[in-house]
Design an enzyme around this catalytic site. Sequence first.
Site, mmCIF file in Angstrom:
data_model
loop_
_atom_site.group_PDB
_atom_site.id
_atom_site.type_symbol
_atom_site.label_atom_id
_atom_site.label_comp_id
_atom_site.label_asym_id
_atom_site.label_seq_id
_atom_site.Cartn_x
_atom_site.Cartn_y
_atom_site.Cartn_z
ATOM 1 N N ARG A 35 0.818 -1.219 0.000
ATOM 2 C CA ARG A 35 0.000 0.000 0.000
ATOM 3 C C ARG A 35 0.850 1.268 0.000
ATOM 4 N NH1 ARG A 35 -3.589 3.090 3.895
ATOM 5 N NH2 ARG A 35 -5.523 3.525 2.772
ATOM 6 N N ILE A 61 -7.478 7.385 -1.064
ATOM 7 C CA ILE A 61 -7.288 5.937 -1.101
ATOM 8 C C ILE A 61 -8.052 5.399 0.097
ATOM 9 C CG2 ILE A 61 -5.073 6.217 0.083
ATOM 10 C CD1 ILE A 61 -4.152 3.599 -1.159
ATOM 11 N N SER A 62 -8.935 4.443 -0.131
ATOM 12 C CA SER A 62 -9.855 3.991 0.912
ATOM 13 C C SER A 62 -9.143 3.316 2.067
ATOM 14 C CB SER A 62 -10.882 3.016 0.321
ATOM 15 O OG SER A 62 -11.734 3.660 -0.589
ATOM 16 N N GLN A 63 -9.778 3.378 3.223
ATOM 17 C CA GLN A 63 -9.326 2.665 4.417
ATOM 18 C C GLN A 63 -9.146 1.183 4.075
ATOM 19 O OE1 GLN A 63 -12.449 2.697 7.257
ATOM 20 N NE2 GLN A 63 -11.292 1.718 8.887
ATOM 21 N N PRO A 64 -8.059 0.541 4.496
ATOM 22 C CA PRO A 64 -7.828 -0.862 4.146
ATOM 23 C C PRO A 64 -8.988 -1.784 4.510
ATOM 24 C CG PRO A 64 -5.833 0.085 5.063
ATOM 25 C CD PRO A 64 -6.907 1.126 5.226
#
Length: 212
Positions: A35, A61-64
Amino acid sequence: MIDYRAARLRMVEYQIARRGIRDLAVLEALSAVPREEFVPEALRDYAYDDTALPIAHGQTISQPYIVALMAEAAGLTGASKVLEIGAGSGYAAAVMAEIAGHVVTIERLATLAAQATARLQRLGYANVEVISGDGTAGCAGQAPFDAILSAAGTRKVPPAWKEQLAVGGRLVLPLGPLGDQTLMKIVRTSDSDYTQRPLVDVRFVPLIEGPG
């Protein structure tokens, strides 16, 4: 100097697995994708924090955990053909590409699309195709898709997405007005029938029609 691999494995254990993600393929994909390569250089040390992070042009970028939740809900296998709406940095596409046979991801912002293409190619994701264009129209030329996932929220499902979903296919998207969105899983059960169920409250950037 941060050990990114160790940080990534801790993220998967504490932020993903312990919060209920059970799909082994999803856990392995999150463990494999670096990431830190998908966030701005100044934010690399925060790549494995439990949060969304800003990227260029006001996008994120979205939360994992959300990436993992959406991938699990999509029910991906090695035979899956996937359409993603909103490539962003390319991170979610890379996660899905670790599992699925082919991923098509559409990004309305041409600069982001070009950057995502270069990044994914550099990292060896040959089974991802990045398209610059209007994601609301889907990608009719490669339909039907086994799964469609949207990285942008919308008040109503664009008709093209439902039309381009294979029977038995899963559509995962944030639905509702900005500030009151719910991540929904929609399954096409026949040519004309769909079921849907809510997964979790979320906050995504809004879906915008047209080129960037």
